[in-house]
Enzyme design. Structure first.
Site, short mmCIF file in Angstrom:
data_model
loop_
_atom_site.label_atom_id
_atom_site.label_comp_id
_atom_site.label_asym_id
_atom_site.label_seq_id
_atom_site.Cartn_x
_atom_site.Cartn_y
_atom_site.Cartn_z
N LYS A 57 1.06 -1.08 -0.27
CA LYS A 57 -0.01 -0.14 0.16
C LYS A 57 0.20 1.15 0.10
O LYS A 57 0.06 2.34 0.03
CB LYS A 57 -1.08 -0.04 1.25
CG LYS A 57 -1.54 -0.89 1.56
CD LYS A 57 -2.88 -1.00 2.79
CE LYS A 57 -3.37 -2.11 3.44
NZ LYS A 57 -3.24 -2.58 4.96
N GLU A 113 8.38 2.16 -7.19
CA GLU A 113 8.56 1.71 -4.90
C GLU A 113 8.60 2.44 -4.17
O GLU A 113 9.21 4.04 -5.09
CB GLU A 113 9.34 1.03 -5.49
CG GLU A 113 9.72 -0.69 -6.05
CD GLU A 113 8.83 -1.76 -4.16
OE1 GLU A 113 7.89 -1.04 -3.10
OE2 GLU A 113 8.76 -2.57 -3.66
N ASP A 114 8.33 2.36 -3.10
CA ASP A 114 8.23 3.51 -1.87
C ASP A 114 9.77 3.54 -1.88
O ASP A 114 10.53 4.50 -1.86
CB ASP A 114 7.65 3.88 -0.85
CG ASP A 114 7.07 1.84 -0.85
OD1 ASP A 114 7.73 1.68 -1.00
OD2 ASP A 114 6.49 2.17 0.43
N ASP A 117 15.21 -1.79 -0.65
CA ASP A 117 16.14 -2.00 0.87
C ASP A 117 17.22 -3.08 0.73
O ASP A 117 17.47 -2.90 0.42
CB ASP A 117 15.02 -1.86 2.20
CG ASP A 117 15.78 -2.70 3.50
OD1 ASP A 117 16.49 -2.33 3.24
OD2 ASP A 117 15.12 -2.74 4.47
N LYS A 145 17.96 2.24 0.25
CA LYS A 145 18.72 1.67 1.37
C LYS A 145 19.64 1.11 0.44
O LYS A 145 19.50 -0.61 1.04
CB LYS A 145 17.96 0.98 2.82
CG LYS A 145 16.67 2.35 3.25
CD LYS A 145 16.49 1.91 5.14
CE LYS A 145 15.45 0.92 4.56
NZ LYS A 145 14.37 0.76 5.89
N PHE A 166 15.22 2.40 10.22
CA PHE A 166 13.98 2.25 9.48
C PHE A 166 13.29 3.68 10.16
O PHE A 166 13.47 4.01 10.61
CB PHE A 166 13.03 1.25 10.98
CG PHE A 166 11.93 0.41 10.54
CD1 PHE A 166 11.60 -0.44 9.67
CD2 PHE A 166 10.72 1.14 10.89
CE1 PHE A 166 10.59 -1.08 8.81
CE2 PHE A 166 9.46 0.70 10.32
CZ PHE A 166 9.38 -0.23 9.25
N VAL A 167 12.27 3.79 9.24
CA VAL A 167 12.21 5.08 8.47
C VAL A 167 10.63 4.64 8.58
O VAL A 167 10.12 4.39 8.25
CB VAL A 167 12.30 5.79 7.72
CG1 VAL A 167 14.19 6.16 8.21
CG2 VAL A 167 12.33 4.92 6.19
N ASP A 173 5.82 2.89 6.74
CA ASP A 173 4.47 2.75 7.58
C ASP A 173 5.14 1.40 8.77
O ASP A 173 6.55 1.27 8.22
CB ASP A 173 2.85 1.54 7.69
CG ASP A 173 3.51 0.50 7.20
OD1 ASP A 173 4.32 0.04 6.60
OD2 ASP A 173 2.32 -0.37 7.74
N ARG A 179 2.13 5.85 8.49
CA ARG A 179 2.55 5.83 6.59
C ARG A 179 1.95 8.04 6.24
O ARG A 179 2.48 7.76 4.86
CB ARG A 179 0.93 5.35 5.77
CG ARG A 179 0.77 4.40 5.64
CD ARG A 179 0.78 3.47 4.74
NE ARG A 179 0.38 1.91 5.35
CZ ARG A 179 0.93 1.20 4.54
NH1 ARG A 179 1.79 1.70 3.67
NH2 ARG A 179 0.86 0.06 5.22
P1 IMP Z 1 13.40 -5.21 0.28
O1 IMP Z 1 12.41 -6.53 -0.48
O2 IMP Z 1 14.11 -5.30 1.81
O3 IMP Z 1 13.78 -4.06 -0.21
O4 IMP Z 1 12.36 -3.94 0.99
C1 IMP Z 1 11.38 -3.33 0.38
C2 IMP Z 1 9.95 -2.84 1.99
O5 IMP Z 1 9.83 -2.76 2.70
C3 IMP Z 1 9.69 -1.77 1.15
O6 IMP Z 1 8.46 -1.35 0.10
C4 IMP Z 1 9.00 -1.15 2.39
O7 IMP Z 1 7.81 -1.74 2.37
C5 IMP Z 1 9.69 -1.72 3.57
N1 IMP Z 1 10.18 -1.65 3.98
C6 IMP Z 1 11.93 -1.21 3.74
N2 IMP Z 1 12.44 -0.40 4.87
C7 IMP Z 1 11.64 0.28 5.08
C8 IMP Z 1 11.63 1.14 6.27
O8 IMP Z 1 12.11 2.05 6.81
N3 IMP Z 1 10.23 1.95 6.71
C9 IMP Z 1 9.19 1.25 5.85
N4 IMP Z 1 8.81 0.31 5.50
C10 IMP Z 1 10.45 -0.10 5.27
#
Ligand code: IMP
Length: 195
Positions: A57, A113-114, A117, A145, A166-167, A173, A179
């Site tokens: 979301k 993508e938001d 990570d 990140k 963690f942001v 969220d 959010r």
């Molecule tokens: P990845 O598979 O580790 O790249 O995960 C990406 C997803 O994890 C993002 O789309 C977010 O939904 C969530 N996410 C990663 N870091 C954060 C954070 O610092 N705050 C909130 N959601 C995060």
């Protein structure tokens, strides 16, 4: 920047703000960068009617800003998945909960993508979309990140690099809270149960 309310901005409930630490990105900085990305995409995709694809979301905030920042015709669709453990571990394999509405074969896709990570979610979703034979597929991520990257993912349009923290805010969220915050801030470790 501190987490003190900035003049002219709305006041958030004190109880909610107690968990919010250092502000990393202001509303103004985010709006400015999204406008630039919108211009870039409008330039690169002129005449190609791209489909912007987002993952629900968190991305709805960025997606709606981006849609208003582009000046060419674009279409939008969403998928939904289940995946994330806020303490940093991915909860098993990514599971598709809602698929795209239409077939994307031969179309120009921009995956929006938001946050990227570890990159594992994005890597899984890019593989899934590539298998559907789009004409092109690029990634646009507002927040990144890089320190935690486990999968090599190509990000063509990037908003901001962030530290390994963690942001929350601007769509991001913690357990569905925060959010709506009009900035991006660190979440205090005690909220995450890490202190
Ligand atoms: P990845 O598979 O580790 O790249 O995960 C990406 C997803 O994890 C993002 O789309 C977010 O939904 C969530 N996410 C990663 N870091 C954060 C954070 O610092 N705050 C909130 N959601 C995060």
């Amino acid at each position: 920047m501190s987490s003190e309310p900035i003049a002219g901005q709305r006041q958030e409930p004190a109880e909610l703000m107690r968990g919010v630490g250092r502000v990393l990105l202001s509303e103004e900085a985010i709006r400015q960068r999204v406008a630039e990305i919108g211009q870039q995409i409008s330039h690169d995709y002129a005449g190609r009617n791209p489909l912007l694809v987002g993952v629900l979301k968190g991305v709805v905030f960025f997606m709606s800003d981006l849609l208003r920042a582009v000046t060419i015709p674009v279409r939008v669709d969403f998928i939904a998945i289940s995946r994330y453990d806020p303490r940093g571990r991915v909860k098993g394999p990514v599971r598709l909960i809602k698929d795209l509405d239409d077939n994307v074969e031969g179309q120009h896709l921009v995956f929006v993508e938001d946050m990227v990570d570890t990159g594992l979610t994005l890597s899984y979703l890019l593989r899934l979309l590539r298998a559907r034979a789009p004409a092109s597929l690029e990634v646009c991520a507002l927040f990144n990140k890089p320190e935690r990257r486990l999968a090599n993912v190509p990000i063509k349009y990037k908003g901001f690099d962030l530290p390994d923290r963690f942001v929350v805010g601007w769509g991001l969220d913690y357990r569905e809270a925060y959010r709506h915050l009009p900035f991006v801030a660190e979440l205090k470790p005690e909220v995450l149960g890490l202190s």
